[in-house]
Design a protein around this motif. Structure first.
Motif, mmCIF file in Angstrom:
data_model
loop_
_atom_site.group_PDB
_atom_site.id
_atom_site.type_symbol
_atom_site.label_atom_id
_atom_site.label_comp_id
_atom_site.label_asym_id
_atom_site.label_seq_id
_atom_site.Cartn_x
_atom_site.Cartn_y
_atom_site.Cartn_z
ATOM 1 N N PHE A 1 0.841 -1.194 0.000
ATOM 2 C CA PHE A 1 0.000 0.000 0.000
ATOM 3 C C PHE A 1 0.881 1.250 0.000
ATOM 4 O O PHE A 1 1.852 1.336 0.763
ATOM 5 N N VAL A 2 0.509 2.206 -0.843
ATOM 6 C CA VAL A 2 1.256 3.464 -0.929
ATOM 7 C C VAL A 2 0.276 4.634 -0.843
ATOM 8 O O VAL A 2 -0.884 4.510 -1.267
ATOM 9 N N PRO A 3 0.698 5.773 -0.299
ATOM 10 C CA PRO A 3 -0.206 6.929 -0.202
ATOM 11 C C PRO A 3 -0.468 7.566 -1.567
ATOM 12 O O PRO A 3 0.396 7.558 -2.444
ATOM 13 N N ASP A 4 -1.661 8.125 -1.712
ATOM 14 C CA ASP A 4 -2.027 8.732 -2.999
ATOM 15 C C ASP A 4 -1.314 10.052 -3.248
ATOM 16 O O ASP A 4 -1.391 10.614 -4.344
ATOM 17 N N THR A 5 -0.598 10.569 -2.245
ATOM 18 C CA THR A 5 0.117 11.834 -2.401
ATOM 19 C C THR A 5 1.568 11.650 -2.841
ATOM 20 O O THR A 5 2.284 12.632 -3.029
ATOM 21 N N ASN A 6 2.002 10.421 -2.993
ATOM 22 C CA ASN A 6 3.361 10.183 -3.497
ATOM 23 C C ASN A 6 3.527 10.804 -4.877
ATOM 24 O O ASN A 6 2.631 10.706 -5.719
ATOM 25 N N THR A 7 4.662 11.423 -5.125
ATOM 26 C CA THR A 7 4.933 11.885 -6.486
ATOM 27 C C THR A 7 5.292 10.683 -7.349
ATOM 28 O O THR A 7 5.749 9.646 -6.844
ATOM 29 N N LEU A 8 5.085 10.832 -8.651
ATOM 30 C CA LEU A 8 5.405 9.725 -9.548
ATOM 31 C C LEU A 8 6.902 9.431 -9.534
ATOM 32 O O LEU A 8 7.308 8.274 -9.699
ATOM 33 N N LEU B 1 -1.080 -0.872 -4.264
ATOM 34 C CA LEU B 1 -2.426 -0.387 -3.972
ATOM 35 C C LEU B 1 -2.338 1.017 -3.396
ATOM 36 O O LEU B 1 -1.481 1.288 -2.548
ATOM 37 N N VAL B 2 -3.186 1.902 -3.870
ATOM 38 C CA VAL B 2 -3.149 3.305 -3.467
ATOM 39 C C VAL B 2 -4.219 3.561 -2.413
ATOM 40 O O VAL B 2 -5.388 3.196 -2.605
ATOM 41 N N VAL B 3 -3.820 4.193 -1.309
ATOM 42 C CA VAL B 3 -4.755 4.502 -0.226
ATOM 43 C C VAL B 3 -4.730 5.994 0.060
ATOM 44 O O VAL B 3 -3.729 6.678 -0.193
#
Length: 427
Positions: free
Chosen positions: A282-289, A305-307
């Motif tokens: 699971f990774v945060p949706d605010t991560n930069t690409l 998976l994006v949370v």
């Protein structure tokens, strides 16, 4: 004796004009030269390119020294010419000297050397760099004093030149790409690929992820035969597994692992999916690409998976999704063709509401903003400040948007036309 003085004065003025031309051309070449090209040439062993690089590092000091030298020789040449013409023509010689020096300085000390410098920037800069370095060294105390005085004077008026915001390297490269694209030196696809690399720092995972409403996943409580059948029929090699509810992801199954298990067991009913499933990441949706790409490479993973901030699953992102932001759509023989963009005879396009704005911009070479919304339907809703009804039309950003279909609260199809396109009667 008078003739000799005239000749000597004329030769002195000529020499000063040559120096003025040198300073003017050097200023143009050294301020316009590409530091990146000089660095590359320095790496290949060009020592003069290294001198150019060091001079352009302190651009303010460089320009100050060149301007100081240019003004000194111009003023001295004008003074000598005035003395010469006054002796020949009396008081009217001042006017003659002014006209003659204006023409000579404009043509031979400004326009001519600057035109030559801008047309052969690299060669000119490399040629003059050793001499300019000496000039900068000799004038360093004077230029430092002038810079201090100017900064102190500007601070009185509230201008702090030391903290002025300048273009970042990314913005400078992006501007160069746009310029060269307009000039025809960079093609559209190359511009988007190069720009895509720069965009990785600005885009977040939420901008390119596959939303949970479009995410294919499998209920782990299904019989093993059905699970295996779903995996083998899927166009994807990695599929999330959920239990009890679709947003409760408990694992990710790889099709290759299923094939290995089938070969070992010989029967789908003997395959225990929970044993071969991988732990979800699971990774945060605010991560930069950019950060997510680095994480994929470090972890040697291809899917996450994006949370959101509450830990709720919002979708998934793959390594391929990030690469597609750089190179464009990557399709293979197993990809499912999705409804996208269809060009109409009148120049307008019919677009699925879920099409990302960035993809539409790439296909149509448009420049619709994607700061406030990811999909084209989201852009319309954001600009309209409401969920539009079927048949409603809106005009913004130089385009007209007609809502063709709506399902529930989702805009599923739109017709978009640039305002320069005049629709045919009856359409």
């Amino acid at each position: 004796m008078i003739t000799t003085e005239i000749w000597l004065t004329g030769l002195a003025v000529l020499g000063l004009l040559v120096l003025s031309a040198f300073f003017s051309g050097s200023e143009t070449a050294l301020t316009a030269v590409s530091r990146a090209r000089m660095l590359q040439r320095e790496k290949t062993g060009d020592k003069r390119a290294g001198i150019v690089g060091k001079l352009t590092e302190a651009r303010e000091r460089l320009i100050g020294a060149l301007l100081l030298g240019n003004n000194l020789v111009n003023i001295f040449a004008s003074a000598l010419t005035t003395v010469l013409f006054t002796g020949l023509f009396g008081d009217s010689g001042v006017a003659y000297a002014t006209l003659v020096m204006t023409a000579l300085v404009l043509v031979f000390a400004e326009v001519l050397p600057k035109t030559l410098a801008i047309s052969n920037t690299d060669r000119f800069a490399i040629f003059v760099a050793p001499i300019v370095r000496i000039v900068v060294f000799l004038f360093a105390p004077i230029t430092a004093a002038v810079q201090w005085f100017i900064r102190s004077l500007l601070k009185i008026f509230g201008v702090d030149v030391e903290n002025i915001d300048v273009l970042s390297a990314h913005e400078e490269i992006r501007g160069q790409l746009e310029f060269f694209h307009q000039e025809g030196a960079v093609f559209k696809d190359d511009r988007y690929r190069l720009g895509g690399v720069l965009d990785l720092h600005d885009l977040e995972v939420s901008d390119v992820m596959i939303h949970r409403t479009k995410m294919q996943s499998i209920d782990i409580d299904l019989p093993n035969e059905e699970i295996v059948d779903e995996i083998l029929k899927s166009p994807y090699t990695r599929i999330p597994l959920w239990k009890e509810r679709s947003d409760n992801i408990i694992g990710v199954i790889h099709a290759k692992d299923v094939l290995r298990a089938l070969r070992a067991k010989g029967d789908p009913s003997g395959v225990d999916v929970t044993e071969i499933a991988q732990t979800p990441w699971f990774v945060p949706d605010t991560n930069t690409l950019q950060a997510q790409l680095n994480a994929f490479l470090k972890r040697k993973a291809h899917i996450a998976l994006v949370v959101d901030e509450y830990g709720e699953v919002q979708g998934l992102i793959t390594l391929e999704d990030i690469l597609e932001e750089i190179v464009g759509d990557i399709a293979d023989e197993h990809d499912v063709s999705a409804e996208g963009v269809r060009t109409m005879p009148d120049g307008s396009v019919v677009v699925d509401g879920g099409v990302p704005i960035r993809d539409l911009n790439r296909v149509m070479d448009w420049n619709l903003p994607d700061d406030e919304a990811t999909t084209i339907a989201g852009l319309v809703i954001h600009e309209a400040r409401l969920i539009p009804e079927r048949g409603q039309a809106f005009t913004f950003h130089g385009f007209r948007f007609n809502v063709l279909r709506r399902q529930g609260n989702r805009v599923t199809s739109l017709k978009i036309a640039p305002l320069t396109i005049k629709p045919r009667p009856g359409l």
